[in-house]
Design a protein around this motif. Structure first.
Motif, PDB file in Angstrom:
ATOM      1  N   PRO A  13      45.669  35.841   6.133  1.00 52.92           N
ATOM      2  CA  PRO A  13      45.254  37.248   6.272  1.00 52.92           C
ATOM      3  C   PRO A  13      44.438  37.542   7.525  1.00 52.92           C
ATOM      4  O   PRO A  13      44.203  38.715   7.843  1.00 52.92           O
ATOM      5  N   GLU A  14      43.983  36.502   8.248  1.00 52.82           N
ATOM      6  CA  GLU A  14      43.130  36.723   9.411  1.00 52.82           C
ATOM      7  C   GLU A  14      43.910  37.084  10.669  1.00 52.82           C
ATOM      8  O   GLU A  14      43.333  37.599  11.642  1.00 52.82           O
ATOM      9  N   TYR A  15      45.209  36.828  10.699  1.00 52.93           N
ATOM     10  CA  TYR A  15      45.956  37.037  11.939  1.00 52.93           C
ATOM     11  C   TYR A  15      46.120  38.514  12.287  1.00 52.93           C
ATOM     12  O   TYR A  15      45.983  38.902  13.454  1.00 52.93           O
ATOM     13  N   ALA A  16      46.434  39.339  11.310  1.00 55.31           N
ATOM     14  CA  ALA A  16      46.716  40.743  11.612  1.00 55.31           C
ATOM     15  C   ALA A  16      45.517  41.478  12.215  1.00 55.31           C
ATOM     16  O   ALA A  16      45.675  42.175  13.225  1.00 55.31           O
ATOM     17  N   PRO A  17      44.311  41.377  11.653  1.00 50.76           N
ATOM     18  CA  PRO A  17      43.191  42.091  12.278  1.00 50.76           C
ATOM     19  C   PRO A  17      42.946  41.664  13.722  1.00 50.76           C
ATOM     20  O   PRO A  17      42.602  42.494  14.571  1.00 50.76           O
ATOM     21  N   ALA A  19      45.272  40.399  15.831  1.00 55.46           N
ATOM     22  CA  ALA A  19      46.367  40.895  16.667  1.00 55.46           C
ATOM     23  C   ALA A  19      46.200  42.381  16.949  1.00 55.46           C
ATOM     24  O   ALA A  19      46.443  42.849  18.073  1.00 55.46           O
ATOM     25  N   VAL A  20      45.786  43.148  15.947  1.00 53.54           N
ATOM     26  CA  VAL A  20      45.567  44.581  16.140  1.00 53.54           C
ATOM     27  C   VAL A  20      44.466  44.817  17.177  1.00 53.54           C
ATOM     28  O   VAL A  20      44.599  45.652  18.083  1.00 53.54           O
ATOM     29  N   GLN A  24      44.608  46.518  20.969  1.00 51.54           N
ATOM     30  CA  GLN A  24      43.728  47.600  21.380  1.00 51.54           C
ATOM     31  C   GLN A  24      43.019  47.272  22.695  1.00 51.54           C
ATOM     32  O   GLN A  24      42.801  48.150  23.536  1.00 51.54           O
ATOM     33  N   LEU A  25      42.676  46.006  22.878  1.00 48.31           N
ATOM     34  CA  LEU A  25      41.953  45.590  24.078  1.00 48.31           C
ATOM     35  C   LEU A  25      42.853  45.455  25.299  1.00 48.31           C
ATOM     36  O   LEU A  25      42.367  45.445  26.426  1.00 48.31           O
ATOM     37  N   GLY A  26      44.153  45.315  25.084  1.00 53.11           N
ATOM     38  CA  GLY A  26      45.066  45.206  26.214  1.00 53.11           C
ATOM     39  C   GLY A  26      45.634  43.824  26.454  1.00 53.11           C
ATOM     40  O   GLY A  26      46.215  43.572  27.513  1.00 53.11           O
ATOM     41  N   PHE A  27      45.475  42.885  25.494  1.00 50.39           N
ATOM     42  CA  PHE A  27      46.145  41.593  25.626  1.00 50.39           C
ATOM     43  C   PHE A  27      47.652  41.819  25.708  1.00 50.39           C
ATOM     44  O   PHE A  27      48.200  42.721  25.066  1.00 50.39           O
ATOM     45  N   THR A  76      51.494  46.253  14.521  1.00 48.81           N
ATOM     46  CA  THR A  76      51.240  46.532  15.928  1.00 48.81           C
ATOM     47  C   THR A  76      52.422  47.300  16.519  1.00 48.81           C
ATOM     48  O   THR A  76      53.481  47.402  15.888  1.00 48.81           O
ATOM     49  N   THR A  77      52.243  47.797  17.745  1.00 48.59           N
ATOM     50  CA  THR A  77      53.318  48.563  18.375  1.00 48.59           C
ATOM     51  C   THR A  77      53.636  48.098  19.789  1.00 48.59           C
ATOM     52  O   THR A  77      54.730  48.363  20.283  1.00 48.59           O
TER      53      THR A  77
END
Length: 301
Positions: A13-17, A19-20, A24-27, A76-77
């Motif tokens: 469950p830790e991966y999605a937050p 990645a989101v 948002q930061l621009g990775f 994510t998008t």
């Protein structure tokens, strides 16, 4: 400069937050490292540390990387979704081809298949896979993946795979980028011959630059110097403007960071999110502007 994020060993469950937040930061890309099982005992043969110890323990959480990336695709998008790297010879090419064609469709073209041959003989033994032929099997699997993703009915007769005409379905659109990991001579040749990119290990800058130079020579030998190719190079050591500038000055402008390796064992989700924010803050002078939510990814592969 472009920056990628490598993740491994987290509860699923830790991966999605993360990645989101990375999006948002621009990775540019999030990479998930792969293991299927952790043998209770294995020889210290990890090739990227002098001790041979990768730090993996039986208690280290493992998640299926393709399933997890499918979940991240729904959350994510923009950010690209890759494996750094999938241990290809632990699988068969048909299931890999099907899973990644599906991921490419579900992610709107953001999948990046990073592959390697693996290093842990005991993991291969547990899965009943031959460790000694993993390199040759990987090379043949890459040829089979190309066939299956061609969009045509195909047949193949090889050393490890032999099948009469099969219909896989339409070619993935866009084509799944193939990134090859590893620093052995065979891995560098595999990247130069088959890859759209190379996924570098955690080695120092001088070594990364030397390996990238060797890949360039091999790509020229194979007549592929004019093809698009990205070196995804691990930022080794401190995460600072000075360190990144040294990589940039060496011609390496697409860096993979792993900001959680020095966090304490009691680390929380909030700690990891703060570590991501800290990376962007420390590298602010070199940090790319984040793409607006919903903007399709550019051709960075």
């Amino acid at each position: 400069m472009r920056f990628d994020l490598q993740l491994f060993g987290l509860p699923a469950p830790e991966y999605a937050p993360l990645a989101v937040r990375a999006e948002q930061l621009g990775f540019d890309t999030v990479w998930l490292a792969d293991h299927v099982v952790t043998p209770a005992h294995y020889a210290p043969t990890y090739p990227y540390r002098e001790s041979g110890d990768p730090g993996i323990r039986p208690s280290t959480p493992l998640a299926d990387v393709t399933v997890t990336l499918g979940h991240l695709a729904a959350r994510t998008t923009r950010i690209r979704l890759g494996t750094g790297v999938l241990i290809l010879p632990l699988r068969d090419p048909f299931h890999v081809a099907r899973a990644w064609a599906s991921l490419q469709q579900l992610s709107a073209g953001r999948a990046v298949l990073g592959v390697g041959v693996g290093w842990m003989a005991e993991e291969f033994a547990a899965l009943g896979a031959d460790f000694g032929t993993r390199g040759a099997r990987t090379d043949e699997m890459l040829r089979v993946l190309d066939l299956l993703w061609s969009g045509r009915p195909v047949t193949h007769q090889g050393r490890f795979f032999d099948f009469s005409t099969v219909h896989f379905g339409p070619a993935p659109e866009p084509a799944v980028p193939l990134v090859v990991g590893g620093h052995s001579r065979a891995a560098l040749r595999r990247a130069a011959r088959h890859g759209t990119g190379w996924f570098g290990p955690d080695v120092d800058l001088a070594t990364s630059a030397r390996l990238c130079g060797r890949i360039a020579e091999l790509r020229d030998d194979f007549g592929r110097a004019g093809h698009d190719f990205t070196h995804h190079v691990r930022l080794s050591g401190e995460i600072s403007v000075g360190a990144v500038e040294a990589y940039r000055d060496a011609g390496l402008d697409h860096l993979v960071v792993a900001p959680f390796t020095r966090l304490p064992p009691t680390v929380t989700r909030a700690d990891r999110l703060a570590a991501l924010d800290s990376v962007a803050e420390r590298l602010a002078p070199l940090w790319p502007d984040p793409a607006p939510t919903g903007e399709p990814p550019g051709d960075h592969s």
